[in-house]
Design a protein around this motif. Structure first.
Motif, short mmCIF file in Angstrom:
data_model
loop_
_atom_site.label_atom_id
_atom_site.label_comp_id
_atom_site.label_asym_id
_atom_site.label_seq_id
_atom_site.Cartn_x
_atom_site.Cartn_y
_atom_site.Cartn_z
N LEU A 22 22.21 -6.67 -8.82
CA LEU A 22 21.08 -6.70 -9.87
C LEU A 22 20.25 -7.90 -9.40
N VAL A 23 20.82 -9.16 -9.02
CA VAL A 23 19.97 -10.09 -8.55
C VAL A 23 19.06 -9.48 -7.38
N LEU A 24 19.60 -8.78 -6.71
CA LEU A 24 18.79 -8.25 -5.44
C LEU A 24 17.75 -7.49 -5.77
N LEU A 25 17.92 -6.67 -6.80
CA LEU A 25 16.96 -5.55 -7.37
C LEU A 25 15.87 -6.22 -8.01
N LEU A 26 16.15 -7.44 -8.54
CA LEU A 26 15.13 -8.12 -9.65
C LEU A 26 13.70 -8.37 -9.04
N PRO A 27 13.80 -8.63 -7.81
CA PRO A 27 12.36 -8.93 -7.02
C PRO A 27 11.59 -7.51 -7.03
N CYS A 28 12.23 -6.50 -6.98
CA CYS A 28 11.83 -5.15 -6.86
C CYS A 28 10.82 -4.85 -7.95
N THR A 29 11.22 -5.34 -9.13
CA THR A 29 10.33 -5.08 -10.36
C THR A 29 8.97 -5.63 -10.17
N LEU A 31 7.71 -6.47 -7.21
CA LEU A 31 7.02 -5.62 -6.27
C LEU A 31 6.25 -4.62 -6.57
N VAL A 32 7.03 -3.86 -7.48
CA VAL A 32 6.47 -2.60 -8.02
C VAL A 32 5.21 -2.85 -8.84
N ALA A 33 5.25 -3.91 -9.64
CA ALA A 33 4.09 -4.40 -10.35
C ALA A 33 2.93 -4.91 -9.25
N ALA A 34 3.23 -5.65 -8.17
CA ALA A 34 2.09 -5.93 -7.00
C ALA A 34 1.58 -4.48 -6.58
N GLY A 35 2.46 -3.50 -6.44
CA GLY A 35 2.04 -2.50 -5.64
C GLY A 35 1.08 -1.82 -6.64
N LEU A 36 1.63 -1.62 -7.99
CA LEU A 36 0.66 -0.81 -9.09
C LEU A 36 -0.85 -1.53 -9.25
N VAL A 37 -0.94 -2.82 -8.97
CA VAL A 37 -1.95 -3.64 -9.22
C VAL A 37 -3.19 -2.77 -8.22
N SER A 38 -2.81 -2.58 -7.12
CA SER A 38 -3.88 -2.06 -6.19
C SER A 38 -4.15 -0.65 -6.54
N TYR A 123 -5.08 -11.77 -8.68
CA TYR A 123 -4.46 -13.13 -9.30
C TYR A 123 -2.81 -12.36 -9.69
N LEU A 124 -2.76 -11.30 -10.42
CA LEU A 124 -1.54 -10.81 -10.80
C LEU A 124 -0.64 -10.28 -9.62
N CYS A 125 -1.29 -9.93 -8.56
CA CYS A 125 -0.71 -9.59 -7.41
C CYS A 125 0.18 -10.39 -6.45
N TRP A 126 -0.60 -11.71 -6.44
CA TRP A 126 -0.24 -12.99 -5.71
C TRP A 126 0.89 -13.57 -6.54
N LEU A 127 0.78 -13.44 -7.98
CA LEU A 127 1.69 -14.34 -8.65
C LEU A 127 2.84 -13.38 -8.83
N CYS A 128 2.90 -12.12 -8.68
CA CYS A 128 4.08 -11.44 -8.75
C CYS A 128 4.89 -11.65 -7.27
N LEU A 129 4.19 -11.68 -6.26
CA LEU A 129 5.02 -11.90 -4.92
C LEU A 129 5.24 -13.42 -5.18
N THR A 130 4.72 -14.49 -5.68
CA THR A 130 5.05 -15.73 -5.62
C THR A 130 6.63 -15.62 -6.24
N LEU A 131 6.55 -15.14 -7.52
CA LEU A 131 7.89 -15.29 -8.34
C LEU A 131 8.95 -14.56 -7.47
N ALA A 132 8.53 -13.47 -6.96
CA ALA A 132 9.64 -12.51 -6.25
C ALA A 132 10.38 -13.42 -5.23
#
Length: 538
Positions: A22-29, A31-38, A123-132
């Motif tokens: 689950l820890v390994l899958l957490l950043p995927c959420t 990454l999905v958000a960052a992908g949806l931003v585009s 902004y939202l894309c880079w914020l999500c990538l930073t947190l991931a």
């Protein structure tokens, strides 16, 4: 997969394996958000919800992981041969809980703070990538991948720092930070390479075991420890490489909160994770003590001269990072972790609520504090402070004879509360004394309990504390206390008049570093920004 096999063989191992997956899958959420931003067809409300849901899932996962550590102990879990190993221990659980909670708060705050901004999707894309990247950094067990995540989180944060691309000051400050961070990355990668060549492993939990099997740490290992320490000093904005931390204030306020409450603390986390390596190089430990003591003392003096809320908070971060590195250098790992968590939560709240400073100031003027202690009451208050701290130390088993650094940090606690003895209060004198003694006893008791709990989770200091380091740190912090008291009691005195212009200029340390960095790698500003800058100069 081995998750399900582990679950049927041993419940504890199976639960930890599922949590690791689950820890390994957490950043995927994220990454999905960052992908949806585009995808411009996707509404931003959906993207915000996906990112916030990922942060909430990370909080729940961190809590469940902490329960598994309490029930089954620490473990390095390999979910599958093709997936990286996850470290499930008290340190990773706490850091995941901290970063996921801060991520959720910053995401929620940013959603309203930047509503309607043209660059919101970027902004939202880079914020999500930073947190991931930060979530991966605090949980992975492979040193190579940790270095990758540390470097990548710095690169994604850089995009947030230059969010307003038409502001020259923000671009130049981010450029300085970029150069210093890249130097730190080179040192980190060099240290990881030396560790692999000397120990033939990059698994973090295997490094202390490999070192214990050696009769004496080789010179390559000591150099690696020194490189990690220098890298942490650079990325934790220690003097004289601190200027970028003060000058990136033109970034959005939630970015400042993310930087000061999260990213800048990563150096301390890395050192806590690599304590077994750092202890092989006494010179590296001493360097942490010296740099941390000097930075904490000078930055605290500079902070006294500032009136800008965000700049004052930036200097506070610089000083707090110095004190945290000092604690690590002296082997007070539980205190350093406690300091890291408390500072992160405080600084996130301070930045996100900085807009209410004027309102709070108005309230203070409406109900001014006029009650002060006389000389005898001050002596009684100081005696009560020391007695309360001593009583808390006895109740929690803190023995200064076994750990001399406890004397230093106990003195720091007393010194930090001394300004409250001279400060005016709205309450009467005796209520003020009781409040001070209660605060001292409560703070010391909380740390004592924290120290007792984490004594079994964090490794104790394996090397003898350097007496020179203790004396040097004590001299710096005691000197800071004396200077502060003199300046506060005599604001128009000779010392105050001499110190104020120098402290206000930051003792001119940043000018030298700025000149060198911009000369080695000049900042390339966009043409419209150059034109605007020239007009401002003219």
């Amino acid at each position: 997969m081995s998750v399900f096999v582990g679950f049927f063989v041993t419940s504890g191992a199976g639960i930890q394996a599922m949590l690791a997956l689950l820890v390994l899958l957490l950043p995927c959420t994220l990454l999905v958000a960052a992908g949806l931003v585009s995808q411009t067809r996707v509404k931003l409300n959906l993207v915000w919800r996906v990112a916030q849901l990922g942060a909430i899932l990370a909080i729940v996962t961190a809590i469940l992981s902490a329960l598994s550590v309490w029930l089954y102990g620490s473990a390095s879990v390999s979910v599958d041969a093709f997936l990286p190993t996850v470290r499930v221990d008290a340190l990773s659980c706490l850091m995941l809980l901290l970063t996921s909670f801060l991520g959720w708060v910053i995401l929620t705050y940013s959603r309203h703070y930047l509503a309607g901004d043209q660059g919101l999707r970027r902004y939202l894309c880079w914020l999500c990538l930073t947190l991931a990247n930060v979530w991966l950094l605090v949980t992975l067990n492979n040193l190579f991948l940790v270095c990758v995540a540390w470097s990548t989180s710095s690169l994604t944060l850089h995009q947030l720092l230059i969010f307003y691309k038409n502001r020259p000051a923000a671009l130049i400050a981010a450029h300085k930070k970029f150069i210093i961070s890249r130097v730190a990355d080179v040192l980190t990668w060099g240290a990881a390479l030396l560790i692999y060549l000397q120990l033939n492993t990059l698994q973090i939990e295997q490094i202390p075991l490999a070192l214990a099997a050696l009769p004496q740490p080789p010179i390559g290992i000591q150099i690696a420890a020194l490189l990690f320490v220098i890298s942490a000093i650079l990325k934790c904005a220690q003097l004289p490489f601190h200027g970028w931390l003060l000058q990136v204030m033109e970034a959005p306020t939630p970015v400042s909160a993310l930087l000061h409450a999260g990213i800048v603390n990563i150096g301390g986390f890395i050192l806590l994770r690599m304590t077994g390596l750092i202890e092989t190089a006494p010179f590296a430990q001493l360097l942490l003590v010296v740099v941390g003591s000097v930075t904490a003392s000078l930055a605290a003096l500079v902070m006294m001269t500032r009136i800008s809320v965000k700049v004052m908070l930036a200097w506070s971060t610089c000083a707090q990072m110095g004190f945290m590195l000092l604690e690590i250098g002296l082997g007070a790992y539980a205190l350093a972790l406690f300091h890291l968590l408390a500072h992160s939560l405080y600084k996130a709240h301070a930045f996100l609520s900085s807009g209410e400073t004027v309102s709070r100031r108005v309230v203070m003027q409406i109900a001014p504090a006029n009650h002060r202690l006389n000389t005898s009451q001050k002596l009684l208050a100081i005696t009560g402070l020391m007695s309360g701290i001593s009583l808390a130390a006895c109740l929690t088993g803190l023995d200064p004879r076994q750990d001399p650094s406890i004397r230093l940090f106990g003195g720091v606690l007393v010194g930090s509360l001394l300004p409250l003895v001279n400060a005016p209060y709205a309450q009467r004198a005796w209520s003020q004394i009781l409040l001070l003694v209660t605060q001292a006893f409560g703070l010391a008791l909380v740390y004592g309990i924290w120290h007792f709990i984490f004594l079994g989770f964090l490794p104790p200091a394996a090397t003898h504390v350097s007496m020179f380091g203790l004396i040097f740190a004590g001299s710096c912090l005691f000197g800071l206390l004396i200077v502060q008291q003199v300046v506060l009691s005599q604001p128009q005195g000779a010392l105050s008049r001499w110190l104020h212009p120098r402290a206000f200029a930051g003792f001119h340390l940043d000018e030298v570093v700025t000149h060198l960095t911009l000369r080695i790698w000049p900042a390339r500003l966009p043409v419209p920004v150059k034109t605007k800058l020239l007009k401002e100069i003219v």
